[in-house]
Write a protein that holds these residues in place. Structure first.
Motif, short mmCIF file in Angstrom:
data_model
loop_
_atom_site.label_atom_id
_atom_site.label_comp_id
_atom_site.label_asym_id
_atom_site.label_seq_id
_atom_site.Cartn_x
_atom_site.Cartn_y
_atom_site.Cartn_z
N LEU A 1 0.86 -1.17 0.00
CA LEU A 1 0.00 0.00 0.00
C LEU A 1 0.90 1.23 0.00
O LEU A 1 1.56 1.53 1.00
N ILE A 2 0.94 1.92 -1.13
CA ILE A 2 1.93 2.97 -1.37
C ILE A 2 1.30 4.35 -1.24
O ILE A 2 0.52 4.77 -2.10
N PRO A 3 1.59 5.10 -0.17
CA PRO A 3 1.06 6.46 -0.04
C PRO A 3 1.68 7.38 -1.09
O PRO A 3 2.83 7.19 -1.51
N THR A 4 0.91 8.37 -1.51
CA THR A 4 1.42 9.38 -2.43
C THR A 4 1.36 10.74 -1.75
O THR A 4 0.81 10.89 -0.66
N THR A 5 1.94 11.73 -2.41
CA THR A 5 1.90 13.08 -1.87
C THR A 5 0.46 13.60 -1.90
O THR A 5 -0.37 13.14 -2.68
N SER B 1 12.77 7.04 2.15
CA SER B 1 13.54 6.46 1.04
C SER B 1 13.21 4.98 0.85
O SER B 1 13.29 4.46 -0.27
N TYR B 2 12.82 4.31 1.93
CA TYR B 2 12.44 2.90 1.83
C TYR B 2 11.28 2.72 0.86
O TYR B 2 11.26 1.79 0.05
N ASN B 3 10.30 3.63 0.92
CA ASN B 3 9.16 3.57 0.00
C ASN B 3 9.63 3.65 -1.45
O ASN B 3 9.13 2.93 -2.32
N LEU B 4 10.57 4.54 -1.69
CA LEU B 4 11.04 4.75 -3.05
C LEU B 4 11.75 3.51 -3.57
O LEU B 4 11.63 3.16 -4.75
N ARG B 5 12.47 2.82 -2.68
CA ARG B 5 13.14 1.58 -3.10
C ARG B 5 12.12 0.49 -3.43
O ARG B 5 12.24 -0.20 -4.44
N ILE B 6 11.12 0.36 -2.58
CA ILE B 6 10.07 -0.65 -2.82
C ILE B 6 9.36 -0.35 -4.13
O ILE B 6 9.17 -1.24 -4.98
N LEU C 1 5.24 7.90 -10.11
CA LEU C 1 6.36 6.95 -10.15
C LEU C 1 7.61 7.59 -10.74
O LEU C 1 8.72 7.30 -10.30
N LYS C 2 7.44 8.46 -11.71
CA LYS C 2 8.58 9.18 -12.29
C LYS C 2 9.21 10.12 -11.27
O LYS C 2 10.43 10.32 -11.25
N GLN C 3 8.36 10.69 -10.40
CA GLN C 3 8.89 11.55 -9.35
C GLN C 3 9.68 10.74 -8.33
O GLN C 3 10.68 11.19 -7.79
N CYS C 4 9.20 9.52 -8.07
CA CYS C 4 9.89 8.65 -7.12
C CYS C 4 11.23 8.20 -7.66
O CYS C 4 12.22 8.09 -6.92
N ASN C 5 11.26 7.90 -8.96
CA ASN C 5 12.49 7.40 -9.59
C ASN C 5 12.51 7.84 -11.04
O ASN C 5 11.89 7.19 -11.89
N PRO C 6 13.20 8.94 -11.37
CA PRO C 6 13.24 9.45 -12.74
C PRO C 6 13.76 8.44 -13.76
O PRO C 6 13.49 8.56 -14.96
#
Length: 235
Positions: free
Chosen positions: A8-12, A24-29, A48-53
Motif C-alpha cells: 500500500l503505497i502512499p502518495t503526496t 527512502s524505503y518507499n522509493l526503493r520498494i 512513479l517518475k517523481q519517485c524514480n526518474p
C-alpha cells in the motif's frame, strides 16, 4: 523482496516533493515493483517518475481501480501475487484504502491470506487530527456527508450530538468544489461554541490548519474552492 505481497503505497497530498513526505524505503520498494493498481494511470505514472526518474514506465503494468471499475474484475488484479510477483496500490492522494477504492483489493488479499504491507506516508486525516487540538483518543471519520441539503444538515446535527454526548471528535470531507457550502452549513446549523477545525492542503506549501469556535468563523472563512479539506468538529 522475498515474499510476494500487496504494498500500500502512499502518495503526496499535492505538489509536495516526494522526499519531503515519503521515506527512502518507499522509493526503493516502488522502484522494484512491476505491477500497480491505481485510480488513474496518468497520475500514477507521473508519481512513479517523481519517485524514480530512471524508472522504465513502459515496462510496468497498470490496473485501473475507480468508480467505473467492474468489481468482479478486481480479484484478477492480484494474479501477479498468486504467481509470485508483488503488486502495489497507489491512491490519487495520501494513503491507499482510506476513503479509497483500494480497500476492496485489500479485503480480497486478506481473505486469501496474501501478505499486505502498508507503507509509511502522509494521511490527511491523521495529520488534521494531530493539528486540530481535538480529542485524539476517540474520533470517528465519516467520509463524505450526504449531498442532499436536508440529509446533510440532519447528519451534521447527529455528529455534533456525538461530540457532546461521547466526547468524540468527528471528521468528514467534501468534494473540493462543495467545501464552501459544507462550511456554511456547519456555521448555520452547529452550536456557536462548537469548535470547527478546517485543515486544507495539508503538507503543501500553502497548508492552512485553523481551529475556531463556529461563531468565530462566521464572516472569516478561508478560500476553500477546489482545495482538499478535512473538517473536524469538537467541543
Amino acid at each position: 523482496m522475498k515474499d510476494a505481497a500487496l504494498y500500500l503505497i502512499p502518495t503526496t497530498l499535492g505538489d509536495t516533493p516526494v522526499n519531503q513526505v515519503l521515506p527512502s524505503y518507499n522509493l526503493r520498494i516502488t522502484s522494484d515493483l512491476r505491477h500497480f493498481i491505481v485510480e488513474n494511470v496518468r497520475t500514477a505514472r507521473r508519481f512513479l517518475k517523481q519517485c524514480n526518474p530512471e524508472i522504465d514506465i513502459d515496462s510496468l503494468a497498470f490496473y485501473e481501480l475507480n468508480e467505473h471499475t467492474d468489481r468482479h474484475r478486481i480479484s484478477a488484479y492480484l494474479k501477479p501475487i498468486r504467481q509470485g510477483e508483488s503488486v502495489g496500490i497507489i491512491s490519487e492522494a495520501g494513503c491507499p484504502a482510506i476513503a479509497d477504492p483500494g480497500a476492496d483489493v485489500v479485503a480480497i488479499a486478506q481473505s486469501e491470506r496474501i501478505k499486505v504491507v502498508p507503507l509509511v506516508g502522509p494521511s490527511s486525516l491523521l495529520m488534521a487530527m494531530m493539528a486540530s487540538g481535538f480529542n485524539g483518543q476517540s474520533f470517528a471519520f465519516h467520509g463524505y456527508l450526504p449531498i442532499e441539503s436536508g440529509e446533510r444538515i440532519k447528519t451534521l446535527k447527529k455528529l455534533e450530538n456525538r461530540v457532546y454526548s461521547e466526547n468524540q471528535t468527528q471528521l468528514f470531507i467534501e468534494t473540493p468544489y462543495r467545501n464552501k457550502k459544507l462550511a456554511e452549513d456547519i456555521l448555520q446549523h452547529c452550536k456557536p461554541q462548537t469548535l470547527l477545525c478546517i485543515a486544507m492542503n495539508i503538507s503543501c506549501e500553502d497548508e492552512y490548519i485553523a481551529t475556531r469556535p463556529v461563531k468565530a468563523w462566521k464572516g472569516n472563512l478561508p478560500d476553500m474552492h477546489k482545495k482538499p479539506c478535512v473538517f473536524l468538529i469538537y467541543r
